[in-house]
Scaffold this active site. Structure first.
Site, short mmCIF file in Angstrom:
data_model
loop_
_atom_site.label_atom_id
_atom_site.label_comp_id
_atom_site.label_asym_id
_atom_site.label_seq_id
_atom_site.Cartn_x
_atom_site.Cartn_y
_atom_site.Cartn_z
N GLY A 150 -3.99 3.01 -14.73
CA GLY A 150 -2.62 3.10 -14.44
C GLY A 150 -1.82 1.96 -13.98
NE ARG A 151 -6.49 -0.54 -10.18
CZ ARG A 151 -7.15 0.48 -10.29
NH1 ARG A 151 -6.69 1.80 -10.28
NH2 ARG A 151 -8.49 0.41 -10.29
CE LYS B 293 -5.21 6.27 -17.92
NZ LYS B 293 -6.11 5.45 -17.47
CE LYS C 149 -4.36 11.73 -7.20
NZ LYS C 149 -4.91 11.63 -8.57
CD GLU D 203 -4.90 2.81 -7.54
OE1 GLU D 203 -4.27 3.77 -6.65
OE2 GLU D 203 -4.20 2.74 -8.53
CG HIS E 19 14.83 -16.08 9.81
ND1 HIS E 19 15.03 -16.87 10.83
CD2 HIS E 19 14.93 -16.52 8.72
CE1 HIS E 19 15.57 -17.81 10.49
NE2 HIS E 19 15.69 -17.63 9.17
CD GLU F 50 1.65 12.65 -5.25
OE1 GLU F 50 1.22 13.07 -6.29
OE2 GLU F 50 1.27 12.19 -4.27
O1 F6P Z 1 -3.03 6.47 -7.25
C1 F6P Z 1 -3.78 7.22 -7.85
C2 F6P Z 1 -3.22 6.95 -9.32
O2 F6P Z 1 -4.24 7.52 -10.14
C3 F6P Z 1 -2.84 5.43 -9.86
O3 F6P Z 1 -4.03 4.86 -10.28
C4 F6P Z 1 -1.80 5.91 -10.78
O4 F6P Z 1 -1.32 4.77 -11.17
C5 F6P Z 1 -1.11 6.94 -10.16
O5 F6P Z 1 -1.99 7.69 -9.55
C6 F6P Z 1 -0.18 7.71 -10.99
O6 F6P Z 1 -1.05 8.67 -11.80
P1 F6P Z 1 -0.44 9.02 -13.40
O7 F6P Z 1 0.23 8.22 -14.06
O8 F6P Z 1 -1.60 9.84 -14.03
O9 F6P Z 1 0.72 10.11 -12.82
#
Ligand code: F6P
Length: 549
Positions: A273-274, A211, A514, A359, A390, A217
């Site tokens: 995002g979620r 987003k 972060k 979240e 199990h 990452e």
């Molecule tokens: O984990 C934090 C967060 O901001 C989430 O809400 C989001 O889904 C994820 O990082 C990834 O963010 P982006 O889509 O901006 O890379």
């Protein structure tokens, strides 16, 4: 008292009435509730779209449900719901509208943000995605060397990974099996290595899903993926255009990374995002299952959106599930909530719900920034049911904790199975029904004794029961049913956040880690000193450097 002059939640008469009612029900178990109401098994149910929802095995009476609904009225859950659907900026700490519901609205719907109807833009992107997905699926879109794309690798994390990765598993039976679709999220280089080591770069498309397009990452993995691609294709920069597309709200950062914005599928800051998986973030899934299946899924979402928006409180499933969670979390001290699907295809469903719920509602200040002195979001956990039986079901049955659980199952297996495998489905579902029965009604010491169990083992073989469960049953796990299930949980989470008076749509809790990671990294790579690092972390960093080759 809150800034708006309203009483704090746990000082309201509705809350106090529920606390009193809880005490009155202390000695009433599920056996009593069923004995007192022969119609309970079919009466405490709802049908929403394809979902048959049984809530009879909950520690509630009509009065409990009435009091819970009064709490929802007092906290104006439906007022906030309407504000969300209208596009008001209910995510107050980020000043944003919350409009994932617009992502699955029909073409002729009108949903305005700042006076602009966003629905045409949503469908324009969906149409572009569909055209692109069709070109990949038909082989018309070719890679840099002219070979057709056979591998799709989604690079993203959190909401830009969990949704499509989960849904790809759920809908595997509907996917084009000739395509290899993989998901890379972890910044651990092993993730990308395992995803690409056996792929041919000439046949591989990377979908960089972010987003913000600033998530370290994802940008790190996408950069490594580009290096891998270029080294496999002779280093020609222009290959990137045929092998990389982006899903983002941030066109500037996408082109800075080197992806042509013509190959970008956009979404908007009013999609959290979620909550983004049915936006452009779903492109990898759309390629895998095809645009028609993807649209069926969106219709499933929309069906439950409409149910949530219009059903009366007594028959409103997300409201009911949200309030039941509040009943256990706030009045029974339950700390967690298990989601236990009886479908192999739903193996990643609970992991997806973890981000959605934890979240969203993992907050400890209210919308005005006051500390809350009531419990908020539960720990959400679970894996497919028979495996769990199990492993950890022992604790649910006979441990000391109250763990409300959702059981999700289907009347039909998915896809084309051999007769033998098809027949296994009844055994799977026998387990499904047996577990909720055992959890609810347990086994009394008298029943254990009547089986001839020696006295010293009676306590060990007794099941106290009264473990509440919701059963969600549908005929078959289709794309539409997946959409219905996700929307059901999205709105359940919404209801709970509304009652708790928290902002379910920000995620400031992710930030601190972060920032600190960025500060610590130079200490690991170059031995740089990190000002203000605590003594424990300083020692750990030093030890890491000694151990690192
Ligand atoms: O984990 C934090 C967060 O901001 C989430 O809400 C989001 O889904 C994820 O990082 C990834 O963010 P982006 O889509 O901006 O890379």
């Amino acid at each position: 008292m809150n800034a708006d002059g309203r009483s704090r939640l746990n000082q309201t008469p509705e809350w106090t009435a529920l606390a009193k009612h809880r005490e009155e029900l202390a000695d009433t178990g599920l056996r009593d509730l069923f004995a007192g109401d022969p119609g309970r098994g079919s009466g405490y149910t709802l049908q929403v779209g394809d979902l048959y929802i049984d809530y009879s095995k909950h520690l509630v009476t009509d009065e409990t449900l009435r009091l819970l609904r009064e709490l929802a009225v007092a906290t104006d859950v439906f007022g906030l719901r309407d504000a969300m659907f209208r596009g008001e900026k209910i995510n107050t700490t980020e000043g944003r509208a919350v409009l994932h519901t617009a992502l699955r609205a029909p073409r002729d719907a009108v949903v305005e943000v700042d006076g602009e109807n966003v629905v045409p833009g949503v469908h324009a992107v969906l149409d572009r995605m569909a055209a692109f997905a069709d070109r990949i699926r038909s082989g018309e879109w070719t890679g840099h060397t002219g070979r057709r794309i056979r591998n799709v690798v989604n690079v993203g994390i959190g909401g830009s990974d969990l949704g499509p990765a989960m849904a790809y598993e759920v809908l595997r039976a509907f996917t084009d099996r000739a395509l290899t679709v993989r998901f890379v999220s972890n910044v651990d280089g092993a993730d990308l290595h395992e995803a690409v080591h056996d792929l041919d770069p000439a046949e591989t498309l990377f979908i960089v899903a972010s987003k913000t397009f600033t998530t370290i990452e994802t940008i790190t993995n996408a950069t490594s993926a580009r290096d891998w691609l270029l080294s496999g294709l002779g280093g020609e920069e222009k290959a990137v255009a045929k092998h990389f597309v982006a899903l983002s709200t941030n066109a500037g950062k996408v082109s800075e990374f080197g992806i042509d914005t013509a190959n970008m599928f956009e979404f908007w800051d009013w999609v959290g995002g979620r909550y983004s998986f049915d936006s452009a973030i779903g492109l990898s899934l759309m390629i895998a299952v095809g645009p028609d299946r993807f649209r069926e899924m969106l219709d499933g979402f929309h069906l439950v959106d409409e149910h949530f928006r219009t059903a009366p409180a007594e028959a409103n499933a997300p409201l009911l599930l949200g309030l039941l969670g509040i009943w256990y979390g706030n009045f029974h001290d339950a700390q967690s909530h298990a989601v236990l699907p009886y479908s192999h295809y739903l193996s990643k469903f609970t992991a997806y719900l973890q981000q959605l719920d934890m979240e969203s509602n993992g907050k400890s200040v209210d919308r005005d920034g006051n500390p809350v002195d009531w419990q908020t979001g539960p720990v959400v956990w679970g894996t497919p049911g028979t495996n769990g039986q199990h492993a950890y079901y022992q604790l649910i049955h006979q441990g000391t904790k109250l763990i409300p659980a959702d059981f999700i199952g289907f009347a039909e297996p998915v896809g084309e199975l051999s007769d033998e495998l098809e027949a296994q489905h009844d055994l799977l579902m026998a387990n499904f029904f047996a577990q909720t029965q055992a959890l609810a009604f347990g086994k009394t010491p008298e029943e254990v004794r009547a089986e001839g169990v020696p006295e010293e083992l009676v306590a060990h073989k007794t099941f106290r029961g009264n473990h509440p469960t919701t059963t969600i049953l549908a005929r078959e796990l289709t794309p539409s049913v997946l959409g219905q299930l996700i929307a059901l949980y999205e709105h359940k989470v919404f209801v709970q956040g509304a009652v708790w008076n928290i902002d379910s749509f920000d995620q400031w809790g992710v930030e601190l880690g972060k920032v600190l990671a960025k500060r610590i990294e130079p200490a690991l790579t170059e031995g740089a000193e990190v000002p203000g690092l605590d003594p424990s972390t300083t020692a750990l960093v030093a030890t890491y450097r000694t151990l690192r080759k």
